[in-house]
Design an enzyme around this catalytic site. Structure first.
Site, short mmCIF file in Angstrom:
data_model
loop_
_atom_site.label_atom_id
_atom_site.label_comp_id
_atom_site.label_asym_id
_atom_site.label_seq_id
_atom_site.Cartn_x
_atom_site.Cartn_y
_atom_site.Cartn_z
N MET A 128 -10.79 12.65 3.65
CA MET A 128 -10.49 12.17 5.00
C MET A 128 -9.43 13.04 5.67
SD MET A 128 -10.24 8.03 4.64
CE MET A 128 -11.57 7.02 4.04
N GLU A 243 -8.38 -0.54 -0.48
CA GLU A 243 -7.58 0.60 -0.91
C GLU A 243 -6.10 0.25 -0.92
OE1 GLU A 243 -6.45 5.18 0.46
OE2 GLU A 243 -8.21 4.18 1.30
N GLY A 341 23.48 10.14 -15.78
CA GLY A 341 23.02 11.52 -15.91
C GLY A 341 21.72 11.64 -16.67
N THR A 366 1.15 5.27 5.98
CA THR A 366 2.60 5.26 5.84
C THR A 366 3.18 3.87 6.12
OG1 THR A 366 2.99 5.81 8.16
CG2 THR A 366 2.68 7.66 6.64
N GLU A 368 5.33 3.19 8.24
CA GLU A 368 5.40 3.02 9.69
C GLU A 368 4.06 2.55 10.26
OE1 GLU A 368 8.61 5.29 8.16
OE2 GLU A 368 6.46 5.71 8.01
#
Length: 384
Positions: A128, A243, A341, A366, A368
């Site tokens: 896509m 999906e 660490g 996304t 957004e």
């Protein structure tokens, strides 16, 4: 302990035990190899096919098990994440690409394409995204020109999962001049004019191959068109809810694993003479994440049941994908921080889980875009 999950039946947990044993004993040791070479081996897809775990929904006449209960795919994805981390993206094959064949392929197309997909001989991808179009699928430029007995396909795609090892692509291409006038075509890698571009280097998900694909005057037989020529955009919208649900399952599974390995670590690692987990800040952060993971899991499980009944709306799926992907990011970030660490060292799983998690807020739409979908569902669309 995680909150009890009441939507699963005993048979789902029996399936989980079977999958867990297989992945733990057969595939967990392969992850480092996959990451080094940048892809899963085709033999691993074949092995999954032998187990009957590819395209569970496929009918028996095509070699499948005919299992349309998404809870089985949920269990399969959860255990895959736990034992192969982000290594084996069989979910993209079975539950991202597969539904297009399931929903829109005719009987002849299913007979031609599904047996190989079920066995693992044919690895599937969906094409896509293009270099200049991300979430705006209506703006794609790849074009399929109707030549009578075939379509002439030209264009390029990028960020294609299974792009290197894939044998079959469902390709979205413009079939008319109008915006959103798109067709979906089954294109196989042996067609003249099909070529793979770069094997793309990524920040994370090194074991999952991602590539560019090009189409130069590819002659696609008309019988490889899925459904109607101008309906591709609607077809994509119809499949995106599933999906995004599968993306949410993966995100939350990663978050749960990240939480678990962090909990084990902070119980053992000491600072200033006491386990890291006994500090108030650590306890409070972990307590907050545990509560949110449980709440989100209960919601996701209910959404899976709605998806089973085909009652999950695009807005519901968008909200689910938004929340789970954002939570995944928070959990892996906290996990890395609590590893100190050591968390920055590649030998610790949380290190690559942190890198792998970042894409979850981007692919399948996304964060957004998810907010746009949710907002428009509230009747808050933009004024024109």
């Amino acid at each position: 302990m995680p909150f009890p999950r009441v939507h699963l039946e005993p048979e789902h947990e029996m399936f989980r035990d079977q999958v867990r044993r297989y992945l733990r004993d057969t595939m967990s040791d392969k992850v480092s190899k996959w990451r080094e070479q940048g892809h899963v081996d085709k033999e691993d897809f074949l092995a999954f096919g032998e187990q009957g775990w590819l395209c569970l929904w496929a009918d028996e006449e095509h070699g499948g098990l005919g299992i349309r209960d998404i809870r089985y795919d949920q269990v399969l994805q959860e255990e895959t994440v736990r034992w192969t981390d982000s290594g084996f993206f069989h979910n993209a094959h079975s539950m991202l690409v597969g539904p297009y064949l399931d929903r829109f392929a005719n009987a002849d197309q299913k007979a031609r394409f599904l047996p190989g997909a079920v066995s693992g001989e044919t690895i599937m991808a969906i094409a896509m995204t293009e270099p200049d179009t991300g979430s705006d699928l209506a703006a794609i430029r790849t074009k399929a020109e109707d030549m009578g007995d075939h379509y002439l396909l030209n264009g390029s795609k990028t960020y294609i999962s299974n792009g290197i090892i894939g044998d079959l692509c469902v390709v979205a291409a413009k079939t008319g001049a109008k915006r959103g006038e798109i067709g979906l075509f089954v294109v196989t890698s042996d067609m003249e004019g099909f070529s793979r571009g770069r094997h793309l280097k990524k920040m994370g998900l090194q074991a999952q191959d991602t590539a560019e694909i090009r189409f130069d005057n590819v002659k696609v037989p008309t019988e490889n068109l899925l459904g109607e020529a101008g309906m591709g955009f609607s077809y994509m919208a119809e499949c995106l809810a599933v999906e995004r649900t599968m993306s949410a399952i993966g995100s939350l599974a990663h978050a749960q694993v990240a939480f678990d390995i962090t909990l084990d670590f902070i119980k053992e690692r000491t600072a200033f003479g006491q386990p890291v987990g006994t500090f108030q800040n650590t306890r409070f952060v972990m307590a907050d994440l545990r509560a949110r993971l449980d709440a989100t899991q209960a919601w996701l499980d209910q959404c899976v049941m709605l998806a089973n009944a085909e009652k999950l709306t695009p807005e519901d799926a968008a909200a689910l994908k938004l929340v789970t992907s954002e939570l995944q990011g928070e959990v892996v970030d906290a996990g890395l921080q609590f590893h100190g660490g050591a968390g920055y060292m590649d030998e610790y799983a949380i290190s690559h889980m942190f890198r792998d998690a970042r894409i979850a807020r981007i692919y399948a739409g996304t964060s957004e875009i998810m907010k746009e979908i949710i907002g428009r569902g509230l009747g808050l669309g933009e004024r024109r």
